[in-house]
Design a protein around this motif. Structure first.
Motif, PDB file in Angstrom:
ATOM      1  N   MET A 108      -9.412 -21.752  35.095  1.00  0.00           N
ATOM      2  CA  MET A 108     -10.826 -22.058  35.334  1.00  0.00           C
ATOM      3  C   MET A 108     -11.016 -22.938  36.538  1.00  0.00           C
ATOM      4  SD  MET A 108     -12.794 -22.295  31.773  1.00  0.00           S
ATOM      5  CE  MET A 108     -14.271 -21.740  32.563  1.00  0.00           C
ATOM      6  N   GLU A 109     -12.079 -22.649  37.294  1.00  0.00           N
ATOM      7  CA  GLU A 109     -12.402 -23.444  38.476  1.00  0.00           C
ATOM      8  C   GLU A 109     -12.602 -24.914  38.088  1.00  0.00           C
ATOM      9  OE1 GLU A 109     -15.075 -19.972  40.688  1.00  0.00           O
ATOM     10  OE2 GLU A 109     -16.029 -21.397  39.356  1.00  0.00           O
ATOM     11  N   ASP A 110     -12.099 -25.799  38.934  1.00  0.00           N
ATOM     12  CA  ASP A 110     -12.277 -27.242  38.717  1.00  0.00           C
ATOM     13  C   ASP A 110     -12.711 -27.889  40.032  1.00  0.00           C
ATOM     14  OD1 ASP A 110     -12.229 -29.764  37.571  1.00  0.00           O
ATOM     15  OD2 ASP A 110     -10.124 -30.083  38.101  1.00  0.00           O
ATOM     16  N   PRO A 111     -13.952 -28.420  40.142  1.00  0.00           N
ATOM     17  CA  PRO A 111     -14.965 -28.496  39.102  1.00  0.00           C
ATOM     18  C   PRO A 111     -15.523 -27.123  38.762  1.00  0.00           C
ATOM     19  CG  PRO A 111     -15.897 -29.208  41.204  1.00  0.00           C
ATOM     20  CD  PRO A 111     -14.432 -29.002  41.428  1.00  0.00           C
ATOM     21  N   GLY A 112     -16.118 -27.032  37.568  1.00  0.00           N
ATOM     22  CA  GLY A 112     -16.610 -25.731  37.139  1.00  0.00           C
ATOM     23  C   GLY A 112     -17.622 -25.850  36.018  1.00  0.00           C
ATOM     24  N   TYR A 113     -18.010 -24.687  35.508  1.00  0.00           N
ATOM     25  CA  TYR A 113     -19.094 -24.618  34.526  1.00  0.00           C
ATOM     26  C   TYR A 113     -18.577 -24.988  33.133  1.00  0.00           C
ATOM     27  CZ  TYR A 113     -23.335 -22.861  32.301  1.00  0.00           C
ATOM     28  OH  TYR A 113     -24.505 -22.741  31.584  1.00  0.00           O
ATOM     29  N   VAL A 114     -18.983 -26.158  32.676  1.00  0.00           N
ATOM     30  CA  VAL A 114     -18.442 -26.721  31.438  1.00  0.00           C
ATOM     31  C   VAL A 114     -18.742 -25.830  30.219  1.00  0.00           C
ATOM     32  CG1 VAL A 114     -18.570 -28.713  29.881  1.00  0.00           C
ATOM     33  CG2 VAL A 114     -18.563 -29.067  32.339  1.00  0.00           C
ATOM     34  N   SER A 115     -19.925 -25.222  30.191  1.00  0.00           N
ATOM     35  CA  SER A 115     -20.296 -24.438  28.999  1.00  0.00           C
ATOM     36  C   SER A 115     -19.413 -23.204  28.847  1.00  0.00           C
ATOM     37  CB  SER A 115     -21.763 -24.028  29.055  1.00  0.00           C
ATOM     38  OG  SER A 115     -22.556 -25.158  29.260  1.00  0.00           O
ATOM     39  N   ALA A 116     -18.943 -22.637  29.962  1.00  0.00           N
ATOM     40  CA  ALA A 116     -18.010 -21.496  29.870  1.00  0.00           C
ATOM     41  C   ALA A 116     -16.670 -22.010  29.338  1.00  0.00           C
ATOM     42  CB  ALA A 116     -17.834 -20.849  31.240  1.00  0.00           C
ATOM     43  N   ARG A 117     -16.241 -23.139  29.889  1.00  0.00           N
ATOM     44  CA  ARG A 117     -14.965 -23.726  29.447  1.00  0.00           C
ATOM     45  C   ARG A 117     -15.001 -23.986  27.932  1.00  0.00           C
ATOM     46  NH1 ARG A 117     -14.234 -29.788  31.079  1.00  0.00           N
ATOM     47  NH2 ARG A 117     -14.361 -29.045  33.197  1.00  0.00           N
ATOM     48  N   GLN A 118     -16.100 -24.564  27.462  1.00  0.00           N
ATOM     49  CA  GLN A 118     -16.194 -24.890  26.035  1.00  0.00           C
ATOM     50  C   GLN A 118     -16.183 -23.631  25.173  1.00  0.00           C
ATOM     51  OE1 GLN A 118     -19.704 -27.288  26.296  1.00  0.00           O
ATOM     52  NE2 GLN A 118     -18.550 -29.203  26.407  1.00  0.00           N
ATOM     53  N   ALA A 119     -16.825 -22.566  25.685  1.00  0.00           N
ATOM     54  CA  ALA A 119     -16.827 -21.300  24.918  1.00  0.00           C
ATOM     55  C   ALA A 119     -15.393 -20.809  24.752  1.00  0.00           C
ATOM     56  CB  ALA A 119     -17.675 -20.253  25.630  1.00  0.00           C
ATOM     57  N   PHE A 120     -14.602 -20.833  25.820  1.00  0.00           N
ATOM     58  CA  PHE A 120     -13.217 -20.345  25.728  1.00  0.00           C
ATOM     59  C   PHE A 120     -12.369 -21.293  24.875  1.00  0.00           C
ATOM     60  CE2 PHE A 120     -14.244 -18.434  30.118  1.00  0.00           C
ATOM     61  CZ  PHE A 120     -14.782 -17.306  29.513  1.00  0.00           C
ATOM     62  N   GLN A 121     -12.644 -22.590  24.993  1.00  0.00           N
ATOM     63  CA  GLN A 121     -11.887 -23.557  24.165  1.00  0.00           C
ATOM     64  C   GLN A 121     -12.158 -23.336  22.677  1.00  0.00           C
ATOM     65  OE1 GLN A 121     -13.211 -27.108  26.192  1.00  0.00           O
ATOM     66  NE2 GLN A 121     -11.130 -27.608  26.848  1.00  0.00           N
ATOM     67  N   SER A 122     -13.363 -22.854  22.364  1.00  0.00           N
ATOM     68  CA  SER A 122     -13.695 -22.665  20.942  1.00  0.00           C
ATOM     69  C   SER A 122     -12.819 -21.583  20.302  1.00  0.00           C
ATOM     70  CB  SER A 122     -15.182 -22.357  20.763  1.00  0.00           C
ATOM     71  OG  SER A 122     -15.456 -21.033  21.157  1.00  0.00           O
ATOM     72  N   PHE A 123     -12.133 -20.770  21.124  1.00  0.00           N
ATOM     73  CA  PHE A 123     -11.181 -19.782  20.582  1.00  0.00           C
ATOM     74  C   PHE A 123      -9.746 -20.310  20.632  1.00  0.00           C
ATOM     75  CE2 PHE A 123     -14.895 -17.444  21.930  1.00  0.00           C
ATOM     76  CZ  PHE A 123     -15.164 -16.706  20.789  1.00  0.00           C
ATOM     77  N   GLY A 124      -9.593 -21.585  20.945  1.00  0.00           N
ATOM     78  CA  GLY A 124      -8.272 -22.195  20.969  1.00  0.00           C
ATOM     79  C   GLY A 124      -7.538 -22.006  22.287  1.00  0.00           C
TER      80      GLY A 124
END
Ligand SMILES: Cc1ncc(COP(=O)(O)O)c(C=O)c1O
Length: 379
Positions: A108-124
């Protein structure tokens, strides 16, 4: 319609919050057209005795979106590949359900879109932050961190939040990697309609020869965020699985809103509205830059940009952007810090200044208020 207006006009309008990023100029949206099309669709629904719809989306809307994406975004797709979602956020979730398992590496891009990151993190998923330079997402640095990533998330047309465009050689390199690694690329094309110089840049999906790209579009920026409609274009061999997952995940997006959007696009209102907003947003961007140059010279460095809906106000070395963002909030301004979108420490802090939903008067007042917080900061 007149009665609704009368009731609304008797109430005080809620003022827009200066510099909140990512919001469209809702006051300039042709709401009367939208209401007429919506009414028409309610009668149509009643006559045709509508019940449930297709999980992948209302067919006329999938056709309208495919035509629009082909013509204006150089996306190569047929209507069957278009899945209608409740915005980009929903598309991230669907992709996560199909492609991610716990501990899957996601670039994931850094800095980047936090809400996309959180969505993917929610799947572990394990997030691998990737440096962004003047040419965009730096794949070489990503591959030194992870050799077995299965997904890469990028905003190639206008990197969020830095605003850089991914170069052609980086795009080709990323596609080549996805093919070799049997991995997927998520192209989040959230605000590419707002390009003020030249023609909008073609999508990454359009040059993908191997069906490795998920293209995501949203109507939150071009229409309004409350609509909660977007689209996900999937490779042909994944249409059935995504339609099945979409059905399990909320069944389908509201049918009247989909039908209204289809008519709005097919009858030419959509492209006309985008053209008008492009002009308005460009003017607002110019006002923001010139006001900052007048009142914030030496404190915030803001440059004109050829695209997007926000600018970065770069702060002087050593100024804490989280602290400045909090100070801004204390005087009624919503200017997110660059640090709040970053995994790693930023080398220079900045404030994200949205200008699209803030009118000329509010921009001028907002810059004056920002100037006050710098006086009290003495930096
Ligand atoms: C990078 C990025 N992607 C997507 C979106 C749009 O999300 P949604 O369609 O869920 O409103 C935004 C909105 O702020 C964004 O900044």
């Amino acid at each position: 319609l007149k009665e609704s207006r009368r009731i609304l006009d008797s109430n005080q309008p809620t003022p827009a919050i200066p510099f909140q990023h990512g919001l469209s100029a809702i006051a300039s949206f042709p709401i009367d057209v939208w209401v007429k099309l919506t009414n028409r669709n309610y009668y149509y629904l009643q006559r045709n005795n509508f019940g449930y719809g297709e999980p992948a989306g209302y067919s006329p809307l999938r056709h309208a979106v495919a035509n629009y994406l082909n013509a204006f975004r150089a996306v190569k797709c047929n209507p069957e590949q278009v899945i209608i979602t409740n915005g980009a956020q929903h598309a991230f979730d669907l992709i996560g359900r199909v492609c991610l398992a716990p501990k899957t590496d996601v670039l994931m891009e850094d800095p980047g879109y936090v809400s996309a990151r959180q969505a993917f993190q929610s799947f572990g998923a394990t997030i691998i932050p990737v440096r962004v330079d003047a040419n965009g997402f730096d794949l070489d640095s990503a591959l030194s961190e992870s050799r077995n990533a299965r997904l890469a998330y990028v905003t190639p047309s206008h990197q969020f939040p830095l605003g850089v465009t991914m170069s052609l050689s980086r795009r080709l390199q990323l596609l080549e990697w996805a093919k070799r690694a049997n991995a997927w690329i998520v192209e989040d094309d959230y605000d590419s309609e707002f390009r003020y110089e030249g023609r909008p840049l073609p999508s990454l999906q359009g040059i993908d020869q191997d069906g490795r790209v998920f293209y995501i579009g949203t109507f939150s920026k071009t229409i309004f965020a409350a609509l909660r409609l977007g689209c996900l274009v999937v490779p042909p061999d994944l249409i059935d699985i995504f339609a099945a997952v979409r059905a399990l995940n909320g069944l389908h997006s509201p049918l009247i809103a989909q039908a209204t959007l289809a008519a709005f696009i097919d009858e030419g209102h959509f492209t006309r509205h985008i053209r008008r907003m492009r002009k308005l947003y460009r003017e607002r961007q110019e006002i923001l830059v010139s006001e900052c140059e007048k009142l914030l010279a030496g404190k915030i460095d803001v440059k004109l940009s050829e695209s997007g809906m926000h600018l970065i106000g770069w702060l002087n070395e050593g100024v804490d952007d989280r602290d400045m963002s909090e100070r801004a909030a204390s005087v009624g301004i919503k200017a997110a810090s660059l640090s709040s979108f970053s995994f790693n420490e930023v080398s220079r802090g900045g404030l994200i200044l949205g200008y699209t939903s803030t009118n000329e008067k509010q921009i001028k007042q907002g810059v004056k208020k920002l100037a006050q917080i710098f006086v009290s900061n003495k930096t």
